[in-house]
Design an enzyme around this catalytic site. Structure first.
Site, PDB file in Angstrom:
ATOM      1  N   SER A   1     -12.611  -1.097   2.811  1.00  0.00           N
ATOM      2  CA  SER A   1     -12.995  -0.652   1.476  1.00  0.00           C
ATOM      3  C   SER A   1     -11.756  -0.191   0.700  1.00  0.00           C
ATOM      4  O   SER A   1     -10.880  -0.993   0.397  1.00  0.00           O
ATOM      5  CB  SER A   1     -14.067   0.428   1.567  1.00  0.00           C
ATOM      6  OG  SER A   1     -14.645   0.674   0.304  1.00  0.00           O
TER       7      SER A   1
ATOM      8  N   ARG B   1     -11.043   2.872 -10.182  1.00  0.00           N
ATOM      9  CA  ARG B   1     -12.120   2.520  -9.242  1.00  0.00           C
ATOM     10  C   ARG B   1     -12.890   3.775  -8.830  1.00  0.00           C
ATOM     11  O   ARG B   1     -14.129   3.785  -8.805  1.00  0.00           O
ATOM     12  CB  ARG B   1     -11.516   1.833  -8.017  1.00  0.00           C
ATOM     13  CG  ARG B   1     -12.491   1.397  -6.927  1.00  0.00           C
ATOM     14  CD  ARG B   1     -11.681   0.800  -5.785  1.00  0.00           C
ATOM     15  NE  ARG B   1     -12.501   0.177  -4.750  1.00  0.00           N
ATOM     16  CZ  ARG B   1     -12.941   0.801  -3.658  1.00  0.00           C
ATOM     17  NH1 ARG B   1     -12.664   2.076  -3.470  1.00  0.00           N
ATOM     18  NH2 ARG B   1     -13.648   0.137  -2.746  1.00  0.00           N
TER      19      ARG B   1
END
Length: 291
Positions: free
Chosen positions: A88, A113
């Site tokens: 991730s 993000r």
């Protein structure tokens, strides 16, 4: 022998992280603090307000600490990797290590993000043990539980699911009634699922404002379990928000190249334990890896 360097993602943070490297890279540390707008060292060292576990802070902090450990690794001229991969968030450190962007660009990407992911709410994620995806879907279908996405394939023994709160609650009931072990994760939204589509769209637009170099060393993408392909960086990184982390496929891809695959994890051991489980469940093969 194939050698891969692994970078952990959200969940690997802990109070006190970075204490061994912040002082060795004062310039980069000050830059990170200035860009983020808060004292990153104090956050990691003391977590005075208990916010290190919050997505908005976790991701930039972990990216920075991972990066400094990577720079320290390079400084000591440790063994060069044949592949980089990260779980991730860790994929951004893998791309940094491979020369796709510099530290500043990576931090700007991770900051955005993190902000987008932190803004999402109304859902969560749960690790489910010893239940393959087909069986999992049968359980939910039998109980009329709709709207659950598989958000991560960590090992053959552990999947991660994501859904809105009410759906996840129903999923927990279905699993408990059948004696399936599960563990809710401490996250604020259903990451790596269809429910992150609005964040994906905004992040994709943001990514288009940057230029990415080709990796100097292959980087395995979470979305595909294969090496990043030329010209697809923006699409792949934005899709990562809505697609599952295919960690099992990623490791099996490298095991296909070399069953004796060696791995080193930057800053931890959790990914190495996953690799060990995947290796144990993987038949020996002698096929060549294909990107």
């Amino acid at each position: 022998m194939v050698f891969a360097v692994l970078f952990p993602g959200q969940g690997a943070q802990f109070r006190g992280m970075g204490a061994d490297v912040f002082g060795r890279y004062p310039g980069l540390t000050r830059f990170a603090c200035d860009l983020l707008g808060y004292d990153l060292v104090a956050l990691c060292r003391d977590d005075p307000d208990g916010v290190l576990a919050q997505t908005r802070h976790t991701q930039p902090a972990l990216y920075t600490v991972n990066a400094l450990h990577m720079f320290e690794r390079a400084h000591h001229e440790q063994r060069q990797a044949d592949y980089y991969l990260g779980h991730s968030l860790g994929e951004y450190n893998a791309l940094l290590a491979a020369g796709v962007f510099d530290f500043e660009t990576g931090l700007r990407l991770v900051k955005k993000r993190a902000e987008l992911m932190a803004a999402a709410h109304g859902g969560g994620m749960t690790a489910v043990m010893d239940t393959p995806e087909p069986q999992l879907r049968e359980i939910f279908a039998a109980d009329g539980v709709a709207g659950v996405d598989v958000a991560g394939f960590n090992t053959d023994q552990q999947l991660v699911i994501a859904a809105p709160d009410n759906v996840l609650h129903a999923a927990h009931i279905a699993l408990k009634e059948r004696g399936v072990r599960f563990a809710p994760l401490r996250v604020s939204a259903p990451f790596h699922s269809r429910y992150m589509a609005p964040a994906r769209d905004e992040f994709e637009e943001f990514l288009r404002g940057f230029t990415f170099a080709q990796p100097q060393v292959p980087v395995i993408a979470n979305v595909t379990g294969r090496a990043h392909r030329p010209g697809e960086m923006v699409r792949t990184l934005s899709e990562q928000l809505v697609e599952p982390v295919r960690w099992t496929d990623s490791i099996r891809h490298l095991l296909a190249a070399d069953p004796e695959l060696e791995c080193e994890e930057v800053g931890g051991q959790s990914l190495l334990r996953m690799v060990a489980r995947i290796r144990k469940a993987t038949p020996v093969a002698n096929s060549e890896v294909r990107n």
